[in-house]
Design an enzyme around this catalytic site. Structure first.
Site, PDB file in Angstrom:
ATOM      1  N   HIS A   3       9.457  -6.371  -3.683  1.00  0.00           N
ATOM      2  CA  HIS A   3      10.929  -6.266  -3.693  1.00  0.00           C
ATOM      3  C   HIS A   3      11.407  -4.838  -3.502  1.00  0.00           C
ATOM      4  O   HIS A   3      12.368  -4.408  -4.140  1.00  0.00           O
ATOM      5  CB  HIS A   3      11.494  -6.834  -5.008  1.00  0.00           C
ATOM      6  CG  HIS A   3      11.340  -8.315  -5.120  1.00  0.00           C
ATOM      7  ND1 HIS A   3      12.219  -9.201  -4.552  1.00  0.00           N
ATOM      8  CD2 HIS A   3      10.395  -9.070  -5.723  1.00  0.00           C
ATOM      9  CE1 HIS A   3      11.831 -10.434  -4.815  1.00  0.00           C
ATOM     10  NE2 HIS A   3      10.718 -10.388  -5.515  1.00  0.00           N
ATOM     11  N   ASP A  42       7.338  -9.015 -10.100  1.00  0.00           N
ATOM     12  CA  ASP A  42       7.253 -10.414  -9.658  1.00  0.00           C
ATOM     13  C   ASP A  42       6.984 -10.502  -8.158  1.00  0.00           C
ATOM     14  O   ASP A  42       7.260  -9.580  -7.399  1.00  0.00           O
ATOM     15  CB  ASP A  42       8.569 -11.143  -9.992  1.00  0.00           C
ATOM     16  CG  ASP A  42       9.769 -10.487  -9.330  1.00  0.00           C
ATOM     17  OD1 ASP A  42       9.783  -9.241  -9.216  1.00  0.00           O
ATOM     18  OD2 ASP A  42      10.695 -11.200  -8.910  1.00  0.00           O
ATOM     19  N   GLU A  43       6.461 -11.642  -7.761  1.00  0.00           N
ATOM     20  CA  GLU A  43       6.362 -12.055  -6.356  1.00  0.00           C
ATOM     21  C   GLU A  43       5.834 -10.978  -5.412  1.00  0.00           C
ATOM     22  O   GLU A  43       6.480 -10.620  -4.442  1.00  0.00           O
ATOM     23  CB  GLU A  43       7.750 -12.484  -5.853  1.00  0.00           C
ATOM     24  CG  GLU A  43       8.332 -13.655  -6.606  1.00  0.00           C
ATOM     25  CD  GLU A  43       9.675 -14.103  -6.064  1.00  0.00           C
ATOM     26  OE1 GLU A  43       9.826 -15.306  -5.843  1.00  0.00           O
ATOM     27  OE2 GLU A  43      10.569 -13.253  -5.879  1.00  0.00           O
ATOM     28  N   VAL A  44       4.644 -10.459  -5.688  1.00  0.00           N
ATOM     29  CA  VAL A  44       4.077  -9.463  -4.781  1.00  0.00           C
ATOM     30  C   VAL A  44       3.341 -10.196  -3.651  1.00  0.00           C
ATOM     31  O   VAL A  44       2.473 -11.026  -3.893  1.00  0.00           O
ATOM     32  CB  VAL A  44       3.113  -8.529  -5.536  1.00  0.00           C
ATOM     33  CG1 VAL A  44       2.589  -7.452  -4.604  1.00  0.00           C
ATOM     34  CG2 VAL A  44       3.817  -7.899  -6.729  1.00  0.00           C
TER      35      VAL A  44
END
Ligand code: NAG
Length: 541
Positions: free
Chosen positions: A277, A337-339
């Site tokens: 992100h 989060d969400e790598v």
């Protein structure tokens, strides 16, 4: 005259002894429909004896024994705010004080009892927000250990007031003893997908206070834009914001948000999410992001933060040093989060690094390597941190006071079990992603959630310190944010404040419909729950 007064009060006293209506946690509340407290206090008793309040004779004052006085600007400011909520803006010529009649309530005395009222402090996870409110003639008394409880009690007092058939302000004899069930009651707003003007942020902080919510989780930067103006690295917003002049939060903007929130007992926890992100970070900080490869050559695109360069950690150390001075809260949210691993996988330098560190092909190990170093850096700034659940799931070694935010919907109970079994405090946001919209009364779904319904010991359940309503910004900007958030977030607010036994949907509907009208009356364009009307309809800001 004295005799008459005496007689009147005797009469009132008799009425009291017969007129009490008791209520504990939501049972038999239909009598309160005119009043519609939200969130419902932990304990209250109300009676059919009513007093009138008028703008000419009523005042909110510091009690004689209070440890806070007129020098407490936080309270002075709150007194003014709630006076206006109760009476509207009082016109100048009305200011001449009228003699009160004996059915009037003439004052609310606010009595802070602890040696340190915390007038100039910041709210924290440990803040005591409890208060006791007694409404009786001739004075109502609001007693709280410090200003944070007083703010909650002032809101409750304002909610007890209703208009009678002649339009006069009334309040019934009432005793309330109240405190929150959970300490962390948050709202996440996202200022990266769309820039939110300061005015919108402040208006929503106001709405949060009306709902007794106390944490503004500011998801301030992300892939699409970097609106935070850093003094140390001004290029981040110069290159990464949608517009470097109009779509940024300057140091004074940030200060204003923090102070406005403080005045309402709200903590501001900024989130600087890495290593994923972070596309917008890369525009203003050379070599921060990982170059992706197609075959043996760089493709010109970039992935997550580059975890193999020392320069990355030098940058993070300086950046978070600034953050720790700008934001006073003891916690900062570090994301995690969400790598997406595909870019790391494509890069030959990263592959070599993986080999050197015997990570095999497990890129979660590389992610953990990065996060671990980041956490060590942030720890040196004396900050605690919050992280999204992946950081815990990947086995990163966390500081004892870390708050793990559970956001993934399926297996949410299992995750709460695991996080608390490992001894970490946690907050829940998985059931409260308010950016997901659908037809109908979805507030009921948010309302029905029981945060402690997972299997676990009492010790484990104590580690659940609250939750957050998250309004991600893909489809939200200043045009639709406020009506999309309220009163849907109010459902979360009551779940996190009130007793666990407060679950009656019909009763909640009645109170929430009126609470929503109250928000509308106070200038917040909260959307309707269903068919109906408000006495004061919304009439543009
Ligand atoms: C408040 O008092 C009035 C009478 O003065 C009564 O009709 C009403 O039911 C009372 N409300 C509550 C919530 O007790």
């Amino acid at each position: 005259m004295y005799c008459l007064l005496k007689l009147a009060s005797l009469f009132v006293a008799i009425a009291f002894s017969h007129g009490w209506l008791f209520s504990d946690s939501g049972k038999k509340l239909n009598v309160l429909d005119e009043v519609s407290l939200w969130p419902l206090p932990q304990k209250f008793q109300t009676s059919a004896v009513s007093f009138q309040l008028s703008a000419n004779s009523f005042q909110i004052v510091h009690a004689k024994d209070s440890t806070a006085g007129p020098s407490c600007s936080l309270l002075q400011n709150a007194f003014r705010r709630y006076f206006e909520y109760i009476f509207g803006e009082v016109r100048k010529q009305d200011k001449s004080r009228k003699r009160a009649s004996n059915s009037d309530l003439v004052e609310l005395q606010v009595w802070i009892s602890s040696a340190d009222p915390q007038c100039d402090g910041y709210p924290s996870l440990q803040s005591d927000e409890s208060y006791e409110l007694s409404v009786d003639q001739p004075s109502a008394v609001l007693k709280a250990p410090n200003v944070w409880g007083a703010l909650r009690g002032l809101e409750t007092f304002s909610q007890l007031i209703y208009k009678d058939d002649y339009g006069a302000n009334n309040i019934n004899k009432t005793v309330i003893s109240d405190f929150p069930r959970f300490a962390h009651r948050g709202v996440l707003l996202d200022t990266s997908r769309h820039y939110l003007p300061l005015k919108v942020i402040l208006a929503n902080l106001e709405a949060m206070a009306i709902n007794k919510l106390n944490v503004f989780h500011w998801h301030i930067v992300d892939d699409p834009s970097f609106p935070f103006l850093s003094r140390t690295f001004p290029e981040l917003s110069q290159k990464g914001a949608y517009n470097p002049f109009t779509h940024v939060y300057t140091p004074s903007d940030v200060k204003m948000v923090i102070e406005f929130a403080r005045m309402r007992g709200i903590r501001v926890i900024p989130e600087f999410d890495t290593p994923g992100h972070t596309q917008a970070w890369g525009k203003g900080q050379k070599d921060l992001l990982t170059p992706c490869y197609s075959g043996s050559t760089p493709s010109g695109t970039f992935g997550p933060v580059n975890p193999i360069l020392n320069s990355t950690y030098e940058f993070m150390a300086q950046f978070f040093k600034e953050i720790s001075t700008v934001f006073p809260d003891a916690y900062v949210h570090l994301g995690g989060d969400e790598v997406d691993f595909s870019c790391w996988k494509s890069n030959p330098d990263i592959q070599r690094f993986m080999e050197q560190h015997s990570f095999g092909t497990d890129y979660r190990k590389l992610e953990s390597f990065y996060i671990q170093r980041l956490l060590d850096i942030v720890t040196t700034t004396k900050k605690g941190y919050m992280v999204w659940q992946e950081v815990f799931d990947n086995g990163v070694k966390l500081k004892e006071d870390t708050v793990v935010e559970v956001w993934i919907g399926n297996k949410m109970e299992e995750e709460l079990q695991n996080v608390t079994r490992a001894g970490f405090t946690t907050i829940l946001s998985a059931p409260w992603y308010l950016d997901w919209i659908s037809y109908g009364q979805d507030w009921q779904r948010y309302y029905k959630v029981e945060p402690l319904s997972f299997p676990g010991t009492d010790e484990q359940k104590k580690l659940v310190i609250g939750g957050e309503a998250c309004l991600w910004g893909e489809y939200v900007d200043a045009t639709n944010l406020t009506p999309r958030l309220w009163p849907r977030a109010s459902a979360v607010a009551e779940r996190l404040w009130s007793d666990e036994k407060v679950t009656d949907l019909n009763n909640a509907y009645e109170r929430l419909a009126q609470h929503r009208c109250r928000m509308v009356k106070r200038g917040i364009p909260a959307e309707p729950l269903f068919v109906g009307h408000c006495r004061h309809e919304y009439n543009s800001p």
